[in-house]
Design a protein around this motif. Structure first.
Motif, short mmCIF file in Angstrom:
data_model
loop_
_atom_site.label_atom_id
_atom_site.label_comp_id
_atom_site.label_asym_id
_atom_site.label_seq_id
_atom_site.Cartn_x
_atom_site.Cartn_y
_atom_site.Cartn_z
N SER A 207 -49.87 -52.80 -33.11
CA SER A 207 -49.99 -51.90 -34.26
C SER A 207 -48.64 -51.23 -34.51
O SER A 207 -47.74 -51.30 -33.65
CB SER A 207 -51.05 -50.85 -33.97
OG SER A 207 -50.58 -50.04 -32.93
N PRO A 208 -48.50 -50.52 -35.64
CA PRO A 208 -47.20 -49.87 -35.92
C PRO A 208 -46.82 -48.84 -34.84
O PRO A 208 -45.65 -48.54 -34.67
CB PRO A 208 -47.43 -49.18 -37.27
CG PRO A 208 -48.54 -49.94 -37.90
CD PRO A 208 -49.42 -50.41 -36.79
N ASP A 209 -47.82 -48.29 -34.08
CA ASP A 209 -47.44 -47.34 -33.02
C ASP A 209 -47.33 -48.03 -31.66
O ASP A 209 -47.46 -47.39 -30.61
CB ASP A 209 -48.41 -46.15 -32.98
CG ASP A 209 -49.79 -46.58 -32.50
OD1 ASP A 209 -50.01 -47.80 -32.35
OD2 ASP A 209 -50.64 -45.71 -32.25
N LEU A 210 -47.10 -49.36 -31.69
CA LEU A 210 -46.84 -50.15 -30.48
C LEU A 210 -48.02 -50.19 -29.50
O LEU A 210 -47.84 -50.11 -28.29
CB LEU A 210 -45.57 -49.63 -29.78
CG LEU A 210 -44.26 -49.91 -30.50
CD1 LEU A 210 -43.11 -49.11 -29.90
CD2 LEU A 210 -43.91 -51.39 -30.44
N THR A 211 -49.24 -50.26 -30.07
CA THR A 211 -50.42 -50.46 -29.22
C THR A 211 -50.88 -51.91 -29.39
O THR A 211 -50.84 -52.45 -30.49
CB THR A 211 -51.57 -49.52 -29.67
OG1 THR A 211 -51.06 -48.20 -29.65
CG2 THR A 211 -52.78 -49.64 -28.77
N VAL A 212 -51.32 -52.53 -28.27
CA VAL A 212 -51.80 -53.92 -28.37
C VAL A 212 -53.17 -53.91 -29.04
O VAL A 212 -54.11 -53.27 -28.54
CB VAL A 212 -51.89 -54.56 -26.97
CG1 VAL A 212 -52.50 -55.96 -27.05
CG2 VAL A 212 -50.50 -54.64 -26.34
N GLU A 213 -53.29 -54.60 -30.18
CA GLU A 213 -54.56 -54.65 -30.91
C GLU A 213 -55.36 -55.90 -30.57
O GLU A 213 -56.58 -55.90 -30.62
CB GLU A 213 -54.29 -54.66 -32.42
CG GLU A 213 -53.81 -53.33 -32.95
CD GLU A 213 -53.60 -53.39 -34.46
OE1 GLU A 213 -53.71 -52.34 -35.10
OE2 GLU A 213 -53.31 -54.48 -34.98
N ALA A 214 -54.63 -56.98 -30.27
CA ALA A 214 -55.30 -58.23 -29.91
C ALA A 214 -54.35 -59.05 -29.04
O ALA A 214 -53.13 -58.96 -29.21
CB ALA A 214 -55.63 -59.03 -31.17
N ALA A 215 -54.91 -59.80 -28.10
CA ALA A 215 -54.08 -60.67 -27.26
C ALA A 215 -54.94 -61.84 -26.82
O ALA A 215 -56.08 -61.62 -26.40
CB ALA A 215 -53.57 -59.89 -26.04
N ASN A 216 -54.42 -63.04 -26.94
CA ASN A 216 -55.25 -64.19 -26.56
C ASN A 216 -55.22 -64.41 -25.04
O ASN A 216 -54.48 -63.73 -24.32
CB ASN A 216 -54.85 -65.45 -27.34
CG ASN A 216 -53.46 -65.94 -26.98
OD1 ASN A 216 -52.75 -65.30 -26.22
ND2 ASN A 216 -53.08 -67.07 -27.54
N GLU A 217 -56.00 -65.40 -24.63
CA GLU A 217 -56.15 -65.64 -23.20
C GLU A 217 -54.80 -66.06 -22.58
O GLU A 217 -54.44 -65.62 -21.50
CB GLU A 217 -57.20 -66.74 -23.03
CG GLU A 217 -57.83 -66.80 -21.68
CD GLU A 217 -57.38 -68.04 -20.94
OE1 GLU A 217 -57.54 -69.13 -21.50
OE2 GLU A 217 -56.85 -67.89 -19.82
N ALA A 218 -54.04 -66.90 -23.35
CA ALA A 218 -52.75 -67.38 -22.83
C ALA A 218 -51.81 -66.21 -22.57
O ALA A 218 -51.09 -66.20 -21.57
CB ALA A 218 -52.13 -68.35 -23.83
N ALA A 219 -51.84 -65.19 -23.45
CA ALA A 219 -50.95 -64.03 -23.26
C ALA A 219 -51.30 -63.33 -21.94
O ALA A 219 -50.42 -62.98 -21.15
CB ALA A 219 -51.09 -63.07 -24.43
#
Ligand code: ADP
Length: 406
Positions: free
Chosen positions: A80-92
């Protein structure tokens, strides 16, 4: 990424349709106060239908994107614009060594425990895109190539590619070339010295033998030069030593490099010109290495120029870079060869260049030097009319890096 744009467009369409619907309802309410008998405007019913269809399509596109993101082998992370992870796939999660689902909701710094990753995400959010490489600090942690791009919604996507194996193979290749060159250097230097001694006594040799000795001397000279350049390349590939970094005035460097080559140019009947403003912003770097890169470009320009022509070095400062261009009016390079010109050992036409010597390593060295300084190098040419080789170095010193590829 196209699917994401589609989702955003659909959501915008749904929102616009809803606003329109609300406005129509309001106007209708004002004109016809409720009579108790519901008479649905057919246009409204049609609009409601379109809204529902658009919502369905948006949900389907979102689902499609989610499946695609899980399927691809690379890591994909949305911030997000405030540097929070909003989504991440399994590979990440796998690449970073985390259990699935444990990255979402955390800050980029917490999720990756790496300042460099935060810097890449921040740069992408601010400037639109960013690229970087980092090694995850775990036992056997992978080396990741990270590409980040800001999205129209305001956040950014980070794509993480595991380049550990590629970098390992590149390291092995560099070490192999380095070891081989070291092993070859001593016997070759001895042979070269012996050939030189023999050539000095050529007067006492029969003419045929003297001719052969002269050939041996020339060819061993080429071999020694090639081995020296290979050693240079592997040293540059390992990065520029921080203690060699200095303020470099490229205008002055252009003049001293031209002076070093003036005798060679005179012998070739080629005039050398330097066009540089009196004050050029300094760049940070290894003066000797940058000088070597420029010397290689200038040497080629003179070597491939006809007698009576001019070779010009132009130094042009821009807002963020200093550009150095070496222009000749020689034989030029065919368009088909241009993309390969900076590869090691590449020569346009071996038959054509046989007489003029050279190892095919000069441009590769120049490219590695420039890229290790965070710069760019490129060539433009018209066959039969001439070539211009240019490089640009950033005015504000970059982090000096090794360039293992190519
Ligand atoms: P070399 O030692 O053979 O000059 P380089 O890596 O410096 O090796 O250059 C590779 C090849 O690119 C050369 O052999 C030549 O074919 C071509 N080349 C480089 N510079 C020029 C130039 N200014 N004009 C024409 N051809 C060039």
């Amino acid at each position: 990424m196209g699917a994401l744009v589609e989702v955003v467009a659909l959501v915008a369409l749904v929102a616009a349709a809803m606003l329109l619907l609300a406005a129509l309802l309001q106007r209708r309410g004002a004109r016809n106060p409720p009579t108790g008998q519901a008479r649905v405007d057919p246009r409204l019913a049609e609009l409601e239908g379109s809204v529902a269809a658009a919502e369905e399509q948006a949900a389907a596109a979102e689902g499609d994107t989610a499946i695609l993101i899980e399927l691809v082998g690379v890591g994909a992370v949305r911030v997000s614009p405030d540097l929070t992870v909003e989504a991440a796939n399994e590979a990440a999660h796998r690449l970073v060594g985390r259990r699935p689902g444990t990255m979402v909701g955390r800050s980029v710094l917490e999720a990756f425990t790496d300042h460099h990753m935060e810097e890449i995400a921040r740069t992408a959010l601010e400037t639109g895109s960013a690229v970087g490489e980092l090694t995850i600090r775990l036992e056997h942690g992978p080396t990741l190539l990270v590409r980040a791009r800001r999205t129209p919604g305001g956040g950014a996507w980070l794509v993480l590619e595991d380049v550990s194996e590629l970098r390992r193979l590149q390291r092995i290749r560099t070490e192999f070339i380095d070891n081989l060159s070291h092993e070859l250097r001593t016997p070759l230097t001895t042979v070269s010295l012996l050939a030189e001694t023999l050539a000095a006594d050529a007067g006492s040799l029969p003419p045929k033998a003297a001719e052969r000795v002269a050939k041996i001397e020339v060819e061993t000279g080429h071999l020694v030069q090639m081995v020296d350049e290979l050693l240079d390349l592997s040293r540059i590939e390992s990065g520029i030593a921080p203690d060699a970094v200095d303020d470099v005035d490229l205008g002055r460097l252009a003049r001293t490099t031209a002076d070093r080559l003036r005798l060679f140019a005179e012998r070739q009947g080629v005039a050398l010109e330097v066009d540089a403003p009196p004050a050029v912003p300094v760049v940070r770097g290894d003066r000797e290495r940058i000088g070597q890169a420029l010397l290689n470009l200038l040497h080629n320009a003179v070597k491939f120029s006809p007698p009576g022509s001019v070779v010009a070095i132009r130094v042009t400062p821009t807002e963020s870079e200093v550009v150095v261009a070496v222009e000749d009016h020689g034989q030029g390079i065919p368009a088909s060869a241009l993309p390969r010109i900076f590869e090691r050992f590449y020569k346009v036409d071996r038959a054509r260049t046989r007489g003029v010597g050279g190892t095919g390593l000069g441009l590769s060295i120049a490219r590695h030097v420039v890229e290790a300084h965070g710069g760019r190098i490129w060539a433009e040419s018209v066959e039969g009319a001439g070539s211009t080789f240019s490089f640009a170095l950033p005015v504000h010193g970059p982090a000096l890096a090794a360039t293992p590829d190519g």
